[in-house]
Design a protein around this motif. Structure first.
Motif, PDB file in Angstrom:
ATOM      1  N   VAL A   1      38.737  98.661  25.415  1.00 63.81           N
ATOM      2  CA  VAL A   1      38.585  98.531  26.870  1.00 63.81           C
ATOM      3  C   VAL A   1      37.233  97.897  27.189  1.00 63.81           C
ATOM      4  N   GLY A   2      36.192  98.337  26.499  1.00 60.76           N
ATOM      5  CA  GLY A   2      34.856  97.766  26.708  1.00 60.76           C
ATOM      6  C   GLY A   2      34.792  96.294  26.368  1.00 60.76           C
ATOM      7  N   ASP A   3      35.422  95.919  25.251  1.00 57.15           N
ATOM      8  CA  ASP A   3      35.459  94.504  24.856  1.00 57.15           C
ATOM      9  C   ASP A   3      36.166  93.671  25.914  1.00 57.15           C
ATOM     10  N   LEU A   4      37.335  94.134  26.317  1.00 59.13           N
ATOM     11  CA  LEU A   4      38.154  93.389  27.269  1.00 59.13           C
ATOM     12  C   LEU A   4      37.482  93.304  28.639  1.00 59.13           C
ATOM     13  N   ALA A   5      36.965  94.422  29.134  1.00 58.32           N
ATOM     14  CA  ALA A   5      36.317  94.445  30.453  1.00 58.32           C
ATOM     15  C   ALA A   5      35.040  93.613  30.444  1.00 58.32           C
ATOM     16  N   GLY A   6      34.303  93.648  29.346  1.00 57.48           N
ATOM     17  CA  GLY A   6      33.093  92.838  29.244  1.00 57.48           C
ATOM     18  C   GLY A   6      33.409  91.352  29.296  1.00 57.48           C
ATOM     19  N   PHE A   7      34.445  90.959  28.593  1.00 65.69           N
ATOM     20  CA  PHE A   7      34.862  89.551  28.610  1.00 65.69           C
ATOM     21  C   PHE A   7      35.368  89.165  29.997  1.00 65.69           C
ATOM     22  N   LEU A   8      36.107  90.067  30.619  1.00 71.63           N
ATOM     23  CA  LEU A   8      36.610  89.824  31.989  1.00 71.63           C
ATOM     24  C   LEU A   8      35.439  89.618  32.948  1.00 71.63           C
ATOM     25  N   ALA A   9      34.458  90.509  32.890  1.00 71.74           N
ATOM     26  CA  ALA A   9      33.300  90.409  33.796  1.00 71.74           C
ATOM     27  C   ALA A   9      32.509  89.130  33.530  1.00 71.74           C
ATOM     28  N   ALA A  10      32.338  88.770  32.274  1.00 67.24           N
ATOM     29  CA  ALA A  10      31.549  87.591  31.937  1.00 67.24           C
ATOM     30  C   ALA A  10      32.240  86.298  32.317  1.00 67.24           C
ATOM     31  N   SER A  11      33.560  86.309  32.324  1.00 64.07           N
ATOM     32  CA  SER A  11      34.288  85.072  32.570  1.00 64.07           C
ATOM     33  C   SER A  11      34.826  84.942  33.993  1.00 64.07           C
ATOM     34  N   PHE A  12      34.701  85.993  34.799  1.00 61.98           N
ATOM     35  CA  PHE A  12      35.273  85.925  36.148  1.00 61.98           C
ATOM     36  C   PHE A  12      34.398  85.088  37.053  1.00 61.98           C
TER      37      PHE A  12
END
Length: 146
Positions: free
Chosen positions: A135-146
């Motif tokens: 979840v941390g990996d996915l959410a971090g990537f989501l936040a960085a790429s949004f």
């Protein structure tokens, strides 16, 4: 010898006669560190603390857009009430990730980003990962790429 998580302290073994006692170092019980993260845009603290959820609202930036929480259904079913209480009435949207290493894909990030857009997200929105490592990996990537 089995591998262990680098964050887990190595056992300290004491021998007393014929008995061997294994004691886990407990430095983390009395002191939980925080780390200063420096980026080109700004500095922020990474807080490692037991019970940090209780003070979640105090750690959020004073000015941000909509708040989004990425989590799995099983985590949310257990902790949703405590999470909502920790935000002290701040509005937020929950984005569910099905979980599992096999689901850690760009297509899942795209689906979550689409949900964020539908819910009114913009570049000032804040994403909180609430769960385990995937979840941390996915959410971090989501936040960085949004």
């Amino acid at each position: 010898m089995a591998a262990r998580n680098p964050a887990t302290p190595a056992p300290i073994t004491k021998k007393s006669g014929f008995n061997e006692v294994s004691v886990i170092a407990t430095w983390y019980n009395g002191f939980m560190p925080s780390f200063l993260v420096r980026t080109a845009a700004r500095d922020y603290s990474c807080i490692v603390e037991r019970g940090a959820l209780r003070s979640l609202a105090a750690h959020l930036p004073p000015v941000s857009g909509k708040l989004f929480v990425v989590t799995t259904r099983d985590v949310w079913d257990i902790f949703s009430t405590r999470f909502a209480e920790a935000l002290s009435g701040l509005p937020f949207e929950v984005l569910f990730f099905p979980g599992g290493e096999e689901r850690k894909r760009v297509s899942e990030v795209e689906a979550l980003a689409d949900q964020m857009v539908q819910l009114g997200a913009d570049r000032s929105s804040l994403v909180i990962a609430f769960g385990g490592g995937i979840v941390g990996d996915l959410a971090g990537f989501l936040a960085a790429s949004f």
